[in-house]
Design a protein around this motif. Structure first.
Motif, short mmCIF file in Angstrom:
data_model
loop_
_atom_site.label_atom_id
_atom_site.label_comp_id
_atom_site.label_asym_id
_atom_site.label_seq_id
_atom_site.Cartn_x
_atom_site.Cartn_y
_atom_site.Cartn_z
N LEU A 1 -38.12 9.58 9.93
CA LEU A 1 -36.90 8.85 10.29
C LEU A 1 -36.56 9.24 11.72
O LEU A 1 -36.34 10.40 12.03
N HIS A 2 -36.53 8.24 12.57
CA HIS A 2 -36.28 8.50 13.99
C HIS A 2 -34.97 7.81 14.38
O HIS A 2 -34.81 6.62 14.20
N CYS A 3 -34.01 8.63 14.81
CA CYS A 3 -32.71 8.08 15.22
C CYS A 3 -32.54 8.36 16.70
O CYS A 3 -32.82 9.46 17.17
N THR A 4 -32.09 7.38 17.40
CA THR A 4 -31.79 7.60 18.82
C THR A 4 -30.30 7.67 18.98
O THR A 4 -29.56 6.89 18.40
N PHE A 5 -29.89 8.63 19.76
CA PHE A 5 -28.46 8.82 19.98
C PHE A 5 -28.06 8.37 21.37
O PHE A 5 -26.97 8.69 21.82
N SER A 11 -18.21 11.63 19.77
CA SER A 11 -17.44 11.64 18.52
C SER A 11 -18.21 10.98 17.39
O SER A 11 -18.15 11.43 16.24
N THR A 12 -18.96 9.93 17.70
CA THR A 12 -19.77 9.27 16.68
C THR A 12 -20.89 10.20 16.23
O THR A 12 -21.20 10.28 15.04
N MET A 13 -21.47 10.92 17.17
CA MET A 13 -22.53 11.85 16.83
C MET A 13 -22.01 12.98 15.94
O MET A 13 -22.66 13.37 14.97
N LEU A 14 -20.82 13.48 16.28
CA LEU A 14 -20.23 14.54 15.47
C LEU A 14 -19.91 14.05 14.06
O LEU A 14 -20.11 14.77 13.08
N ARG A 15 -19.41 12.84 13.95
CA ARG A 15 -19.08 12.26 12.65
C ARG A 15 -20.34 12.16 11.80
O ARG A 15 -20.35 12.51 10.62
N GLU A 16 -21.43 11.69 12.40
CA GLU A 16 -22.69 11.58 11.67
C GLU A 16 -23.22 12.95 11.28
O GLU A 16 -23.76 13.13 10.18
N LEU A 17 -23.06 13.93 12.14
CA LEU A 17 -23.50 15.28 11.84
C LEU A 17 -22.73 15.85 10.64
O LEU A 17 -23.31 16.46 9.74
N VAL A 18 -21.43 15.64 10.61
CA VAL A 18 -20.60 16.13 9.50
C VAL A 18 -21.01 15.43 8.21
O VAL A 18 -21.16 16.06 7.16
N PHE A 20 -23.89 14.05 7.47
CA PHE A 20 -25.22 14.53 7.09
C PHE A 20 -25.13 15.92 6.47
O PHE A 20 -25.80 16.22 5.48
N THR A 21 -24.30 16.78 7.03
CA THR A 21 -24.13 18.13 6.50
C THR A 21 -23.55 18.09 5.10
O THR A 21 -24.00 18.80 4.19
N LEU A 22 -22.54 17.26 4.88
CA LEU A 22 -21.93 17.15 3.56
C LEU A 22 -22.92 16.57 2.55
O LEU A 22 -22.96 16.97 1.39
N ALA A 23 -23.70 15.59 2.98
CA ALA A 23 -24.66 14.96 2.08
C ALA A 23 -25.78 15.92 1.68
O ALA A 23 -26.33 15.84 0.59
N SER A 24 -26.12 16.85 2.54
CA SER A 24 -27.21 17.77 2.24
C SER A 24 -26.70 19.17 1.89
O SER A 24 -27.46 20.13 1.97
N ALA A 25 -25.45 19.30 1.49
CA ALA A 25 -24.86 20.62 1.22
C ALA A 25 -25.56 21.32 0.07
O ALA A 25 -25.62 22.55 0.03
#
Length: 188
Positions: A1-5, A11-18, A20-25
């Protein structure tokens, strides 16, 4: 999976990071079993709750189950001991004789009822702080705590103390020195 930022805001990047972190907790939870293989049958690594209690709660059947089996709740057990054994439970006053009515409002009750009950408890504590702080059955001033008719503290115990014979003829006496912790003195 390749995502370009590229071109996205931070702020959008941080939202996605949070997210992703919650989904993989679950990946960060350590297993309860050791990593090595065991010859013993392996049990479940997670604790699960019996769904029966939730099903009964949602169906409104918990009170019926509590009425059938009084031992499931402290309130049921206290009421049973009061009714059948004429005794109190857990250093509390008997429900039929309690100054506060024993069945006080819970956190889910009307907030006004909770505050009134709390105020009444504070007034009872201010009137007799030692009785409230150090409840005993043998020195109970209210008379609402009891072992039951014809029962003493020793008879109410599950593990009874050993009966001792204090006949001085059966004991070693007259040893000089101090008897510390039941051991005779080493002085002669």
């Amino acid at each position: 999976l390749h995502c370009t930022f590229e071109g996205r805001r931070i702020s959008t990047m941080l939202r996605e990071l949070v997210l992703f972190t919650l989904a993989s907790a679950a990946a960060y939870v350590l297993p309860s079993c050791p990593a090595g293989r065991s010859h013993v049958a392996r049990t479940l690594a997670h604790v699960s709750m019996d769904e029966t209690i939730m099903q009964k709660a949602l169906a409104g059947e918990l009170e019926e189950e509590g009425a059938e089996n009084v031992f499931l709740t402290e309130v049921g057990w206290a009421s049973y001991l009061d009714r059948e054994a004429k005794s109190s439970y857990n250093m509390n006053q008997r429900p039929s004789l309690a100054e506060d009515g024993y069945f006080t409002p819970s956190i889910f009750a009307n907030p006004l009822d909770v505050l009134i009950s709390w105020k009444d408890a504070l007034l009872r504590t201010a009137a007799n702080p030692l009785e409230t702080a150090f409840p005993t059955i043998s020195n109970d001033e209210s008379g609402a705590r009891s072992w039951g008719p014809g029962v003493t503290e020793v008879k109410a115990r599950t593990i009874k103390p050993k009966v001792k014979d204090f006949d001085p003829k059966k004991r070693i006496t007259g040893i000089p020195g101090f008897n510390a912790f039941g051991a005779p003195s080493s002085k002669s």
